[in-house]
Design an enzyme around this catalytic site. Structure first.
Site, PDB file in Angstrom:
ATOM      1  N   ASN A  71       0.820  -1.207   0.000  1.00 18.20           N
ATOM      2  CA  ASN A  71       0.000   0.000   0.000  1.00 18.20           C
ATOM      3  C   ASN A  71       0.867   1.276   0.000  1.00 18.20           C
ATOM      4  O   ASN A  71       0.474   2.309  -0.547  1.00 18.20           O
ATOM      5  CB  ASN A  71      -0.933   0.007   1.210  1.00 18.20           C
ATOM      6  CG  ASN A  71      -1.929  -1.144   1.164  1.00 18.20           C
ATOM      7  OD1 ASN A  71      -2.155  -1.744   0.114  1.00 18.20           O
ATOM      8  ND2 ASN A  71      -2.533  -1.475   2.301  1.00 18.20           N
ATOM      9  N   GLU A 172      -2.461  -3.597  -5.660  1.00 19.44           N
ATOM     10  CA  GLU A 172      -3.867  -3.703  -5.213  1.00 19.44           C
ATOM     11  C   GLU A 172      -4.700  -2.492  -5.640  1.00 19.44           C
ATOM     12  O   GLU A 172      -5.381  -1.871  -4.817  1.00 19.44           O
ATOM     13  CB  GLU A 172      -3.935  -3.900  -3.698  1.00 19.44           C
ATOM     14  CG  GLU A 172      -3.317  -5.209  -3.244  1.00 19.44           C
ATOM     15  CD  GLU A 172      -3.542  -5.547  -1.768  1.00 19.44           C
ATOM     16  OE1 GLU A 172      -4.052  -4.694  -1.015  1.00 19.44           O
ATOM     17  OE2 GLU A 172      -3.208  -6.683  -1.383  1.00 19.44           O
ATOM     18  N   GLU A 291       1.768 -11.740  -2.829  1.00 15.43           N
ATOM     19  CA  GLU A 291       1.563 -11.573  -1.382  1.00 15.43           C
ATOM     20  C   GLU A 291       0.816 -12.804  -0.902  1.00 15.43           C
ATOM     21  O   GLU A 291      -0.312 -13.056  -1.344  1.00 15.43           O
ATOM     22  CB  GLU A 291       0.761 -10.312  -1.055  1.00 15.43           C
ATOM     23  CG  GLU A 291       1.571  -9.045  -1.168  1.00 15.43           C
ATOM     24  CD  GLU A 291       0.852  -7.806  -0.641  1.00 15.43           C
ATOM     25  OE1 GLU A 291       0.091  -7.909   0.348  1.00 15.43           O
ATOM     26  OE2 GLU A 291       1.058  -6.735  -1.243  1.00 15.43           O
ATOM     27  N   GLN A 348       5.191 -10.714   4.983  1.00 12.74           N
ATOM     28  CA  GLN A 348       6.399 -10.079   4.543  1.00 12.74           C
ATOM     29  C   GLN A 348       7.596 -10.808   5.151  1.00 12.74           C
ATOM     30  O   GLN A 348       7.422 -11.950   5.588  1.00 12.74           O
ATOM     31  CB  GLN A 348       6.360  -8.610   4.951  1.00 12.74           C
ATOM     32  CG  GLN A 348       5.193  -7.857   4.297  1.00 12.74           C
ATOM     33  CD  GLN A 348       5.250  -6.352   4.473  1.00 12.74           C
ATOM     34  OE1 GLN A 348       6.242  -5.761   4.851  1.00 12.74           O
ATOM     35  NE2 GLN A 348       4.126  -5.688   4.206  1.00 12.74           N
TER      36      GLN A 348
HETATM   37  O1  AHR Z   1       1.226  -6.506   3.799  1.00  7.99           O
HETATM   38  C1  AHR Z   1       0.379  -5.462   4.186  1.00  7.99           C
HETATM   39  C2  AHR Z   1      -0.530  -4.997   3.091  1.00  7.99           C
HETATM   40  O2  AHR Z   1      -1.425  -6.021   2.703  1.00  7.99           O
HETATM   41  C3  AHR Z   1       0.113  -4.593   1.806  1.00  7.99           C
HETATM   42  O3  AHR Z   1       0.619  -3.302   1.861  1.00  7.99           O
HETATM   43  C4  AHR Z   1      -1.035  -4.645   0.841  1.00  7.99           C
HETATM   44  O4  AHR Z   1      -0.633  -4.826  -0.474  1.00  7.99           O
HETATM   45  C5  AHR Z   1      -1.898  -5.766   1.393  1.00  7.99           C
HETATM   46  O5  AHR Z   1      -3.219  -5.404   1.461  1.00  7.99           O
END
Ligand code: AHR
Length: 501
Positions: A71, A172, A291, A348
């Site tokens: 984000n 996103e 992700e 992450q």
């Molecule tokens: O990992 C946190 C957030 O989750 C990321 O910034 C976004 O891409 C997803 O919604």
């Protein structure tokens, strides 16, 4: 309980792309500031990078890391993060309601990536950013020299272009929470036009367009179709994002959630191939699952804590044994779909929803999820053998029948090894597994690694007790005439390594 798995040397789903074991680091929470970068930490090097974090990251053998968001990306001006550090501005990050000091930017992150031995999956801002800022960034990173932005890179101390090969077209962009989110038509058009310019600048790059941010979003499906119809010839991958366990905490249901992940992947593949058919093209769009992770029950709801500060705590989940089992099933699902999922990023890597935690004043430590990733990344590369599995199932309201055993097998020809990954979902029964390896001669056990916590499925590692749950080798597996017999503990993650000829 008994299960049977048959593997055949010739029955190959796909050869894995090494980028299946990618990860993700965002300017979010304490991922960058306090995670990879903390000059005051006793292990910090001359760049301020934490040595304890680097060591844990290196062991994971990660081929590519997506950066800088997330984000955050959608309101990031990359030019704020290059040049003399003392001249860089402190700016607001609306996505995480924090302050971005720009002490780490494109050059510093590449330096860190080189230290840990990974490539960078770059991303261009298509929220507040535009085609021009995307063009300038790729010129900065990949153009030799002799132009405004490539010369800027040279002046900033980096002579040789970075040559980044994979680029994401925004993040996103379908989500109303995204800074500058777009309608599907708007994004499809912008992605197509941005992709065109980026490939003019560097035709060797591969581009990832945003798919839906989650499967349940009302625009899912139509979004993918619209983006593919507009940009098919300009892009190479479509992205998928998925976090399991947001709201699901009934253990047996949570353990079955990867059935949904498998359906999600196969549905997106079907959409890509529908457009391929409509366009009568031979080009195939593959998937970048850029992700993926589990969400533990320690999930926080929002960004209330320490608004408008640098590196506020965000989404620092503590993962249990239960989370690690679901996580292992996610890895298995990725491996078994590697004919179309070519890249994936564990989201992450440090502090934020992460396998590695870096306490401010202490040593970095590994969560339960660190170990399945370590095993898969190191032993899950090669030819994926299609497993024929016969085992009992249990029923859930949400996902229907779920098999007690989830498994994937990878044959690494160079090393002469077959590695079988398996999760036993049963709470109380050992699984007596018979594994037949067809057409392999001279099979010999290397080791059987197990991770479990027999007393408490909710047990976790912590800063105080980082070794509470650790994988260990057990001597239970026997192999003769290509048939392996092994017992899998209840609620366990297993890695069975076999030397083959
Ligand atoms: O990992 C946190 C957030 O989750 C990321 O910034 C976004 O891409 C997803 O919604």
């Amino acid at each position: 309980m008994k299960a049977k798995i048959t593997l055949d040397r010739e029955f190959v789903t796909a050869k894995t792309d090494k980028r299946l074991y990618g990860s993700f680091i965002e300017h979010m929470g304490r991922a960058i500031y306090g995670g990879i970068y903390q000059p005051s930490h006793p292990t910090a090097d001359e760049n301020g990078f934490r040595g304890d974090v680097i060591e844990l990251v290196k062991a994971l053998n990660i081929p590519i890391i997506r950066y800088p968001g997330g984000n955050f990306l959608s309101n990031y001006n990359w030019e704020d993060g290059v040049g003399p550090v003392e001249k860089r501005p402190v700016v607001t990050d609306a996505a995480w309601q924090s302050l971005e000091p720009n002490l780490i930017g494109t050059d510093e992150f590449h330096k860190w990536a080189e230290k840990v031995g990974t490539d960078v999956m770059m991303a261009v801002n298509l929220g507040t950013g535009d085609i021009e800022s995307a063009k300038n960034l790729i010129e900065y990173c990949n153009h030799e020299k002799g132009s405004k932005y490539s010369n800027m890179r040279v002046e900033n101390g980096r002579e040789k272009p970075y040559g980044d090969k994979v680029w994401c077209l925004g993040n996103e962009m379908d989500g109303p929470w995204q800074v500058g989110y777009r309608t599907m038509e708007d994004y499809a058009d912008l992605a197509r036009r941005t992709a065109g310019v980026m490939k003019m600048m560097d035709p060797s790059i591969e581009l990832v367009a945003c798919g839906s941010s989650y499967w349940g979003i009302p625009t899912f499906g139509k979004w993918e179709l619209t983006v593919l119809e507009a940009a098919y010839d300009k892009i190479d991958y479509l992205s998928l994002h998925l976090y399991l366990g947001w709201s699901e905490k009934e253990t047996m249901t949570y353990l079955g959630a990867t059935k949904d992940m498998d359906r999600f992947i196969k549905t997106v593949v079907a959409i890509c191939d529908t457009v391929k058919g409509i366009k009568k093209t031979s080009k195939t769009i593959n998937l970048s699952f850029d992700e993926w992770n589990v969400q533990s029950s320690t999930r926080q709801s929002g960004n209330e804590e320490n608004k408008w500060t640098v590196g506020p705590r965000r989404e620092e989940y503590i993962y249990s044994m239960e989370d690690a089992l679901v996580f292992g099933c996610m890895l298995i699902t990725l491996i078994n779909n590697s004919n179309r999922v070519k890249m994936a990023c564990l989201a992450q890597l440090v502090n934020v929803a992460a396998p590695i935690m870096a306490p401010k004043d202490g040593n970095a430590w590994a969560q339960t999820t660190y170990y399945p990733f370590l095993h898969a990344s190191n032993w899950g590369r090669g030819k994926v053998l299609t497993p024929i599995v016969k085992c009992p199932t249990y029923n859930t309201k949400k996902y229907g029948d779920v098999p007690y055993i989830e498994t994937a097998a990878v044959y690494n020809e160079e090393a002469g090894e077959v590695t079988v990954f398996a999760v036993n979902r049963s709470s109380d029964e050992e699984n007596e597994l018979t594994l037949t390896l067809r057409d392999f001669s001279e099979c010999e056990m290397i080791e059987h690694i197990v991770m479990s916590h027999p007393e408490d499925i909710k047990a976790c590692n912590s800063e105080e007790n980082p070794n509470n749950i650790l994988p260990h080798t057990v001597p239970t597996a026997k192999i003769s005439d290509g048939i392996l017999n092994v017992s899998l503990e209840p609620f366990s993650w297993n890695v069975i390594r076999i030397k083959v000829k």
